[in-house]
Design a protein around this motif. Structure first.
Motif, PDB file in Angstrom:
ATOM      1  N   GLU A  22       5.701 -15.643 -12.430  1.00  0.00           N
ATOM      2  CA  GLU A  22       4.748 -15.765 -11.327  1.00  0.00           C
ATOM      3  C   GLU A  22       5.408 -16.390 -10.102  1.00  0.00           C
ATOM      4  O   GLU A  22       5.114 -16.007  -8.961  1.00  0.00           O
ATOM      5  CB  GLU A  22       3.560 -16.619 -11.763  1.00  0.00           C
ATOM      6  N   VAL A  25       7.205 -13.874  -7.968  1.00  0.00           N
ATOM      7  CA  VAL A  25       6.308 -13.130  -7.084  1.00  0.00           C
ATOM      8  C   VAL A  25       5.918 -13.986  -5.885  1.00  0.00           C
ATOM      9  O   VAL A  25       5.886 -13.506  -4.741  1.00  0.00           O
ATOM     10  CB  VAL A  25       5.052 -12.679  -7.860  1.00  0.00           C
ATOM     11  N   GLU A  26       5.620 -15.255  -6.123  1.00  0.00           N
ATOM     12  CA  GLU A  26       5.235 -16.152  -5.032  1.00  0.00           C
ATOM     13  C   GLU A  26       6.351 -16.271  -4.007  1.00  0.00           C
ATOM     14  O   GLU A  26       6.118 -16.225  -2.796  1.00  0.00           O
ATOM     15  CB  GLU A  26       4.888 -17.533  -5.589  1.00  0.00           C
ATOM     16  N   ARG A  28       8.704 -14.146  -3.398  1.00  0.00           N
ATOM     17  CA  ARG A  28       8.888 -12.869  -2.707  1.00  0.00           C
ATOM     18  C   ARG A  28       7.822 -12.673  -1.633  1.00  0.00           C
ATOM     19  O   ARG A  28       8.117 -12.220  -0.518  1.00  0.00           O
ATOM     20  CB  ARG A  28       8.826 -11.733  -3.728  1.00  0.00           C
ATOM     21  N   THR A  29       6.565 -13.015  -1.956  1.00  0.00           N
ATOM     22  CA  THR A  29       5.468 -12.755  -1.027  1.00  0.00           C
ATOM     23  C   THR A  29       5.310 -13.844   0.025  1.00  0.00           C
ATOM     24  O   THR A  29       4.964 -13.553   1.177  1.00  0.00           O
ATOM     25  CB  THR A  29       4.145 -12.613  -1.795  1.00  0.00           C
ATOM     26  N   HIS A 110      11.719  -5.416 -12.461  1.00  0.00           N
ATOM     27  CA  HIS A 110      10.566  -6.214 -12.910  1.00  0.00           C
ATOM     28  C   HIS A 110       9.453  -6.188 -11.869  1.00  0.00           C
ATOM     29  O   HIS A 110       8.282  -5.981 -12.202  1.00  0.00           O
ATOM     30  CB  HIS A 110      11.013  -7.659 -13.170  1.00  0.00           C
ATOM     31  N   LEU A 111       9.802  -6.401 -10.613  1.00  0.00           N
ATOM     32  CA  LEU A 111       8.783  -6.442  -9.562  1.00  0.00           C
ATOM     33  C   LEU A 111       8.102  -5.084  -9.397  1.00  0.00           C
ATOM     34  O   LEU A 111       6.885  -5.004  -9.200  1.00  0.00           O
ATOM     35  CB  LEU A 111       9.412  -6.884  -8.240  1.00  0.00           C
ATOM     36  N   VAL A 115       5.096  -5.669 -12.100  1.00  0.00           N
ATOM     37  CA  VAL A 115       4.168  -6.305 -11.181  1.00  0.00           C
ATOM     38  C   VAL A 115       3.514  -5.288 -10.249  1.00  0.00           C
ATOM     39  O   VAL A 115       2.412  -5.514  -9.736  1.00  0.00           O
ATOM     40  CB  VAL A 115       4.892  -7.396 -10.351  1.00  0.00           C
ATOM     41  N   MET A 117       4.964  -4.273  -7.416  1.00  0.00           N
ATOM     42  CA  MET A 117       5.268  -4.718  -6.062  1.00  0.00           C
ATOM     43  C   MET A 117       6.299  -3.799  -5.433  1.00  0.00           C
ATOM     44  O   MET A 117       7.310  -3.456  -6.050  1.00  0.00           O
ATOM     45  CB  MET A 117       5.782  -6.165  -6.087  1.00  0.00           C
ATOM     46  N   THR A 119       9.412  -2.976  -3.262  1.00  0.00           N
ATOM     47  CA  THR A 119      10.602  -3.728  -2.862  1.00  0.00           C
ATOM     48  C   THR A 119      11.440  -2.936  -1.875  1.00  0.00           C
ATOM     49  O   THR A 119      12.601  -3.258  -1.634  1.00  0.00           O
ATOM     50  CB  THR A 119      11.469  -4.079  -4.090  1.00  0.00           C
TER      51      THR A 119
END
Length: 206
Positions: A22, A25-26, A28-29, A110-111, A115, A117, A119
């Protein structure tokens, strides 16, 4: 939902790091961290968890420094071996830990697949990436040169005798158009050679 066979999720589960995925992700965003930044963050977190599990007390940024000794291209063989030996003496399974390290490509997968997401905004080339690549190569060359000189000095047949040598290489760039020469780091920091500034001046006068 975690992707089946995803190394990131598997390592997080095996190393008891339930929030690490998690946090990727945080980062990255919220901070627009690059995939390589996330790679280093993940691997340092895995290493820190292994060191704590072995009972090692970690000072601030210690895991980051040990990770650099284990993974960076510009680290000498002697320094890397010393870091591995220190971890092994403390009870860390070094091979298992380094086997759990991931690449930025694994992070990307993975992302995207686990997820969902996007990229695609990851830049393939920029000044920082170019500098990182070049200076890693220089560091590797320095380490190899030091190693070979040390081996040469330790050979009785070779007519070479020296003390403790340190090799330092620099990258200089010369422009065949304007004739200026710069250190690579300075050239990148100033955004190019004199040609660009002269061109901009000519365009403003047009």
């Amino acid at each position: 939902m975690a992707g089946r066979g995803c190394k990131v999720d598997r390592v997080c589960a095996e190393r008891d790091l339930p929030t690490l995925a998690e946090r990727l992700v945080e980062r990255r965003t919220e901070t627009d961290a690059s995939l390589r930044d996330l790679e280093r963050f993940f691997n340092r977190s895995v290493l820190a968890a292994a060191m704590r599990a072995a009972g090692m007390e970690l000072l601030e940024a210690e895991a980051a420094n040990v990770y650099r000794l284990l993974a960076a291209d510009d680290v000498s063989h002697a320094a890397r071996t010393e870091a591995r030996d220190r971890l092994a003496r403390a009870g860390v399974d070094v091979d298992a830990v380094t086997g759990d390290f991931v690449t930025y490509g694994t992070i990307r997968t993975h992302l995207r697949e686990c997820v969902g997401m996007e990229t695609g905004r990851e830049r393939t080339v920029d000044a920082d990436a170019a500098a990182e690549t070049v200076f890693k190569l220089l560091g590797r060359t320095e380490a190899v040169t030091e190693r070979e000189l040390s081996r040469l000095a330790g050979t009785e047949e070779a007519p070479f005798d020296a003390g403790e040598l340190t090799v330092s290489l620099t990258a200089r760039v010369a422009c065949g158009t304007c004739g200026e020469e710069y250190g690579l780091r300075h050239l990148l920091e100033r955004g190019g050679c004199r040609c660009g500034r002269d061109r901009g001046s000519d365009e403003s006068q047009a």
